[in-house]
Design a protein around this motif. Structure first.
Motif, short mmCIF file in Angstrom:
data_model
loop_
_atom_site.label_atom_id
_atom_site.label_comp_id
_atom_site.label_asym_id
_atom_site.label_seq_id
_atom_site.Cartn_x
_atom_site.Cartn_y
_atom_site.Cartn_z
N VAL A 41 -56.29 -66.13 5.75
CA VAL A 41 -56.79 -66.93 4.63
C VAL A 41 -55.86 -66.83 3.42
N ALA A 42 -55.38 -65.61 3.15
CA ALA A 42 -54.46 -65.42 2.02
C ALA A 42 -53.19 -66.26 2.23
N GLN A 43 -52.69 -66.26 3.44
CA GLN A 43 -51.46 -67.01 3.73
C GLN A 43 -51.67 -68.50 3.44
N THR A 61 -66.78 -57.81 -4.70
CA THR A 61 -66.14 -56.91 -3.78
C THR A 61 -65.43 -57.68 -2.68
N ASN A 62 -66.06 -58.75 -2.21
CA ASN A 62 -65.53 -59.44 -1.03
C ASN A 62 -64.16 -60.07 -1.27
N ALA A 63 -63.93 -60.53 -2.50
CA ALA A 63 -62.66 -61.18 -2.79
C ALA A 63 -61.54 -60.18 -3.07
N LEU A 64 -61.87 -58.89 -3.12
CA LEU A 64 -60.86 -57.89 -3.50
C LEU A 64 -59.74 -57.76 -2.47
N PRO A 65 -60.05 -57.51 -1.18
CA PRO A 65 -58.93 -57.42 -0.23
C PRO A 65 -58.17 -58.75 -0.11
N LEU A 66 -58.87 -59.87 -0.27
CA LEU A 66 -58.22 -61.18 -0.23
C LEU A 66 -57.21 -61.33 -1.37
N THR A 67 -57.63 -60.91 -2.56
CA THR A 67 -56.75 -61.07 -3.72
C THR A 67 -55.61 -60.07 -3.69
N HIS A 68 -55.88 -58.87 -3.18
CA HIS A 68 -54.80 -57.91 -2.95
C HIS A 68 -53.72 -58.54 -2.09
N GLU A 69 -54.14 -59.18 -1.00
CA GLU A 69 -53.20 -59.76 -0.05
C GLU A 69 -52.49 -60.97 -0.66
N LEU A 70 -53.21 -61.74 -1.45
CA LEU A 70 -52.62 -62.90 -2.12
C LEU A 70 -51.59 -62.44 -3.15
N SER A 71 -51.89 -61.36 -3.84
CA SER A 71 -50.95 -60.77 -4.79
C SER A 71 -49.69 -60.30 -4.07
N ASP A 72 -49.90 -59.62 -2.95
CA ASP A 72 -48.79 -59.11 -2.16
C ASP A 72 -47.89 -60.25 -1.70
N ARG A 73 -48.49 -61.31 -1.18
CA ARG A 73 -47.70 -62.39 -0.60
C ARG A 73 -47.09 -63.32 -1.63
#
Lengths: 176, 176
Positions: A41-43, A61-73
Motif C-alpha cells: 500500500v505504501a508503494q 495507531t493503524n496508520a503508523l506502520p503505513l506512514t513509517h513505510e511511506l516516509s522510508d520510501r
C-alpha cells in the motif's frame, strides 16, 4: 457480507467486516501486524503524495506502520499525533476530534518538539481510511497551530462522503 | 544530564532525557516519527532474533514501527498487542501489566484472530526498551494463553536490572 476482497500492488487481502458505532458493518483494514500489505500500500501511495510536500503527518495507531513505510520510501520525514497524553510530553498541542467509527469524541495530543517539526513546512496528512473527514480536519488544525501549511490529504482507502480533496487508492463500501 | 548520544548502525541520535514515574530522568527513545533511526535499529536487531523464531510479538506504540521494519527485513510475520479495547475485537485476550515508567497498571488487549496467529508457533518478543521486564512477562503470558511457545526476547535497549534473558543492542543508564 462478512468480508471484502481487496488487491493493492499485487497483494490481496480478505478484509473481515465488523460492526462499528453508527456505520453498520464496515470492512476492517489492518496494517498493524501485516508488513507485506503495509509495504504494498505504501508503494502505491507514493504517487499520491503532492509534489511540494516536506513533511508527512499522521495519527496512531493503524496508520503508523503505513506512514513509517511511506516516509522510508519517499525520503520525507513524518510526525505522528498520539491519542494519549504521555508523561514525557512538553507543551503538547491538544485537539478534540469526533470519531464516527468509535462513536465517541477522542482527544489527540501532539508533543511540542514534534509540533516544531511542522513549523514553516508544507505538510501532507496521511491516513489509513478517511471516512467523515473529522480526523483529517483535526490533523489540519494541528498543522495550522504548529505554523505549517497544509499541502494535501492522502489515504489508502476512502469510505464515505467526505468533501475533503483526499487522494486515495481505493473506495470501500460504507456499509455491507 | 539532559541528553544522551547514541549511535546504532551508523545513525546517531541525541536522546532527550525526561522525568518519568519513579525512575528519575531517563533517556527518551522514540521510533515513532523517525524512520531513519527505526530502520538502522531494525537492521542491527536482525542478528538478535533467535534462529527458531516463527512469529514476532510486540506491543504498541513505540515498538510498532520498529517491529514492522523487523518483520519486513526478517520475513517473519508479527502480531501487535494493543493498549485499548477496540470495538471490532473478537474474543480478545486481556492481560494486566504494571508499568514502571507510567507508574500505573495498564491493560493490554490481543484481538482473538491475532492471538490465533501465535497458536503452535515459536514466538519472539520484540520491545523498544526493556526496563523492569513487566511488559515482557505480560507478552509471554499472551503467548502461553494463545498456545504458542516463547522463543526469546529481543530489544533495542535495556534499561535496568531485569533478570529476563533479553538480547539487546545497547544498555541505557537507569537514571541521569
Amino acid at each position: 457480507m462478512d468480508h471484502l476482497n481487496v488487491n493493492i500492488g499485487g497483494v490481496s487481502r480478505t478484509l473481515p467486516t465488523v460492526r462499528t458505532g453508527n456505520l453498520g458493518r464496515v470492512p476492517l483494514v489492518e496494517f498493524v501486524g501485516d508488513s507485506e500489505f503495509t509495504n504494498a500500500v505504501a508503494q502505491e501511495m507514493l504517487a499520491l503524495i503532492p509534489e511540494g510536500t516536506e513533511v508527512l503527518l499522521t495519527v496512531v495507531t493503524n496508520a503508523l506502520p503505513l506512514t513509517h513505510e511511506l516516509s522510508d520510501r519517499s525520503g520525507l520525514p513524518y510526525v505522528c499525533v498520539r491519542k494519549k497524553r504521555r508523561t514525557y510530553m512538553q507543551n503538547p498541542l491538544i485537539q478534540d476530534v469526533p470519531s464516527m467509527t468509535l462513536g465517541v469524541a477522542e482527544t489527540l495530543w501532539l508533543d511540542g518538539p514534534h509540533a516544531a517539526r511542522l513549523h514553516g513546512k508544507r505538510v501532507t496528512v496521511v491516513q489509513d481510511v478517511v471516512a467523515s473527514g473529522g480526523t483529517a480536519l483535526a490533523l489540519t488544525r494541528f498543522i495550522e497551530r504548529a505554523g505549517g501549511t497544509l499541502e494535501g490529504y492522502v489515504a489508502a482507502f476512502k469510505q464515505g462522503q467526505t468533501t475533503l480533496p483526499v487522494r486515495y487508492l481505493q473506495e470501500l463500501p460504507r456499509s455491507l
